[in-house]
Structures are given as C-alpha cells and as structure tokens.
Design an enzyme around this catalytic site. Structure first.
Site, PDB file in Angstrom:
ATOM      1  N   HIS A   1      -2.270  10.070   6.098  1.00 29.92           N
ATOM      2  CA  HIS A   1      -3.252   8.946   6.250  1.00 29.92           C
ATOM      3  C   HIS A   1      -2.957   7.897   7.172  1.00 29.92           C
ATOM      4  O   HIS A   1      -3.713   7.182   7.693  1.00 29.92           O
ATOM      5  CB  HIS A   1      -3.606   8.606   4.864  1.00 29.92           C
ATOM      6  CG  HIS A   1      -3.003   7.443   4.083  1.00 29.92           C
ATOM      7  ND1 HIS A   1      -1.709   7.834   3.688  1.00 29.92           N
ATOM      8  CD2 HIS A   1      -3.234   6.259   4.259  1.00 29.92           C
ATOM      9  CE1 HIS A   1      -1.026   6.555   3.044  1.00 29.92           C
ATOM     10  NE2 HIS A   1      -2.028   5.586   3.387  1.00 29.92           N
TER      11      HIS A   1
ATOM     12  N   LEU B   1       0.850  -1.020  -0.022  1.00 35.22           N
ATOM     13  CA  LEU B   1      -0.098  -0.005  -0.051  1.00 35.22           C
ATOM     14  C   LEU B   1       1.064   1.250  -0.121  1.00 35.22           C
ATOM     15  O   LEU B   1       1.858   1.030   0.097  1.00 35.22           O
ATOM     16  CB  LEU B   1      -1.090  -0.026   1.283  1.00 35.22           C
ATOM     17  CG  LEU B   1      -1.835  -0.953   1.433  1.00 35.22           C
ATOM     18  CD1 LEU B   1      -2.643  -1.231   2.611  1.00 35.22           C
ATOM     19  CD2 LEU B   1      -2.875  -1.047   0.028  1.00 35.22           C
ATOM     20  N   SER B   2       0.184   2.322  -0.223  1.00 29.53           N
ATOM     21  CA  SER B   2       1.249   3.512  -0.015  1.00 29.53           C
ATOM     22  C   SER B   2       1.976   3.730   0.817  1.00 29.53           C
ATOM     23  O   SER B   2       3.153   4.301   0.964  1.00 29.53           O
ATOM     24  CB  SER B   2       0.162   4.920  -0.515  1.00 29.53           C
ATOM     25  OG  SER B   2      -0.809   5.030   0.328  1.00 29.53           O
ATOM     26  N   GLU B   3       1.641   3.407   2.331  1.00 29.92           N
ATOM     27  CA  GLU B   3       2.141   3.380   3.356  1.00 29.92           C
ATOM     28  C   GLU B   3       1.758   2.354   4.185  1.00 29.92           C
ATOM     29  O   GLU B   3       0.551   2.000   4.361  1.00 29.92           O
ATOM     30  CB  GLU B   3       2.340   4.839   3.981  1.00 29.92           C
ATOM     31  CG  GLU B   3       3.291   5.777   3.606  1.00 29.92           C
ATOM     32  CD  GLU B   3       3.011   6.814   2.563  1.00 29.92           C
ATOM     33  OE1 GLU B   3       3.823   7.352   2.099  1.00 29.92           O
ATOM     34  OE2 GLU B   3       1.836   6.686   2.121  1.00 29.92           O
ATOM     35  N   THR B   4       2.794   1.968   5.008  1.00 30.40           N
ATOM     36  CA  THR B   4       2.506   1.055   6.257  1.00 30.40           C
ATOM     37  C   THR B   4       3.245   1.698   7.589  1.00 30.40           C
ATOM     38  O   THR B   4       4.429   2.062   7.426  1.00 30.40           O
ATOM     39  CB  THR B   4       3.175  -0.394   6.052  1.00 30.40           C
ATOM     40  OG1 THR B   4       2.394  -0.870   5.002  1.00 30.40           O
ATOM     41  CG2 THR B   4       2.919  -1.210   7.443  1.00 30.40           C
TER      42      THR B   4
END
Length: 273
Positions: A77, A44-47
C-alpha cells in the site's frame, strides 16, 4: 521537504490504508534512525521514503518502508501511495522502477489513475498452526502457511467470511508469535458480491495492531485463492473499520496488484535528517 498522507487501495478519502510518503531530493537516504523517527511520528502502518537514482540503471527510485517500530522488506500500500504521488505531481510518468529490499519493483499508472504493481509471488509452505496463534484467534482454523521472507507472516484460512469479519484476536498474544504477523482469510460468502475472498491482517509485533489493507499480503493471498478458485485474476476485500479492494493477477513467480489512491494531506516536514 514535502510529506503527504495517501489513502491507498481506495477511490475515496478516509478509506483504504493510509501511508506516509516522503520524497527526498538527495541521492541518498538520511540516517536510518531519522527515518524511523519520522515513521514513528507519522504513526501509520507504513511510511515510504524514496530518492531518485542516476539514469541508466536498473531502477529509477530507491524506496524504503518503515512501520512505527521497524523497517520492512516489502509493502504494497505504501508503494501504491508513493507511485500515486509521483504520477499526480508530474514527477514521473508511465512505468516507475523502485529498488527495494525485495528487489526491483515496477508500478504502472493506468489512464483512470489506478496503479498496477509487479511484486514477487510469496512462496506458501504448509505449517502446523502454532498454539499461540490458535489461542489468540479463538476460532476454527482450516489451514496455515508460512509466506516466506518478504511477506514474513503466517497465512491462516478460516471457516467463512463471517469468521474473518468477527475476529477480535488477543493482540498481545499475537505479538509473541515468531513471524511478523498473521494474515487471516476466507472465501467470499456471495459469489456475486464483487470480490472473491476476504482478509484481515494483524501485525502487533511490528507496531501495527491491524493493517487495514495490506498489498504485500495479497502476494500470498493471490496464489492461495487462485489455486482454489481456478482463476488467475481475482478481487480481494480487506479490512474491518476501514476497507479496501485489491485486484490481483497471478503470473507465476510474479503477482500483479492493482488499486487506486487518494492524497488527503499535503504538508511540509520541517525537521530534516
């Protein structure tokens, strides 16, 4: 250990921006290489990864964010997703302080479940539009700004909302841009539409072609649009296929970002660092 997927800046599942959330029991982070492997696996875009800190310090949790390709200085987010998990699991109440690369960030959960985050306001410096960005976007650019080290991208104002929604940039060309990515924005077409401005964010150089709803970008969008619209409190709509709303309030060198979140997956991470 538990691993969750949380849709941030949304009140409904499968909208907003999904983030991985990993709460660590130990008082230290595992090796960075392991954190990166997990973030790449989640894809995903960030973890977000967090571990508790000793009582009496300036923060309650240490927090880090990784994209599938690299660690970042600030992420809105995934911070919202982490705060949502802490509050909905009863791990934390009230205000939570996170120690991060961009200083101590605080989050506060409202009675309705929305989370307000206190982030540093991005400094905006007017710049010439790099030819690679102009060519990759393929649309009229009205102005461009460097957003400073925490956001690390280029803020680009387009002609109107339609132009932002219609973007189909050359992502390979944007990946060669010197900054972390490009934030595109325009004023909302309708003043009664429920939001004040629109945006879309592209970070292909960080392994993220398009980030659906980017909290950190709104620390630059808030001062940009507040100066033009004459109001400190605004609502931004971001995204294309997935969208979400970010409520912003400019407070000088700090920006408040407010949004909701929904946990959609709650599982177990079997391989520990």
């Amino acid at each position: 250990m538990r691993i969750r997927i949380v849709d941030a800046f949304s009140e409904r599942p499968f909208t907003g921006n999904p983030a991985g959330v990993v709460l660590l029991d130990s008082g230290t982070f595992p090796d960075t290489a392991w954190l990166q492997q997990v973030a790449t696996e989640v894809n995903l875009s960030e973890t977000a990864f967090a571990h508790p800190l000793p009582e009496g310090g300036d923060a309650d949790w240490a927090l880090r964010w990784l994209t599938p390709a690299a660690e970042v200085n600030m992420c809105g987010h995934a911070t919202l997703a982490m705060a949502h998990v802490l509050h909905t699991t009863g791990t934390a109440t009230g205000t939570v302080r996170f120690r991060t690369r961009s200083g101590v960030l605080t989050t506060t959960a409202d009675a309705d479940g929305a989370v307000t985050m206190d982030f540093p306001t991005a400094p905006l410096t007017p710049v010439e539009v790099p030819p690679v960005v102009a060519g990759a976007l393929g649309t009229e650019i009205r102005s461009a700004y460097d957003t400073g080290p925490d956001v690390g991208g280029l803020l680009v104002e387009l002609a109107d909302e339609k132009s932002v929604r219609a973007l189909a940039p050359d992502l390979k060309a944007l990946a060669g841009h010197g900054g972390l990515g490009v934030i595109t924005t325009a004023r909302a077409d309708r003043p009664d539409g429920g939001y004040d401005f629109v945006s879309r964010c592209f970070f292909p150089g960080m392994g993220i072609d398009e980030d659906p709803v980017t909290g950190s970008a709104h620390t630059a969008l808030a001062p940009f649009w507040s100066a033009r619209l004459g109001r400190d409190a605004l609502v931004g709509l971001q995204g294309a296929a997935r969208t979400g709303f970010v409520r912003t309030e400019l407070r000088g060198d700090r920006t408040l970002l407010t949004g909701s979140a929904v946990t959609v997956i709650d599982g177990e991470l079997l391989v520990t660092g």
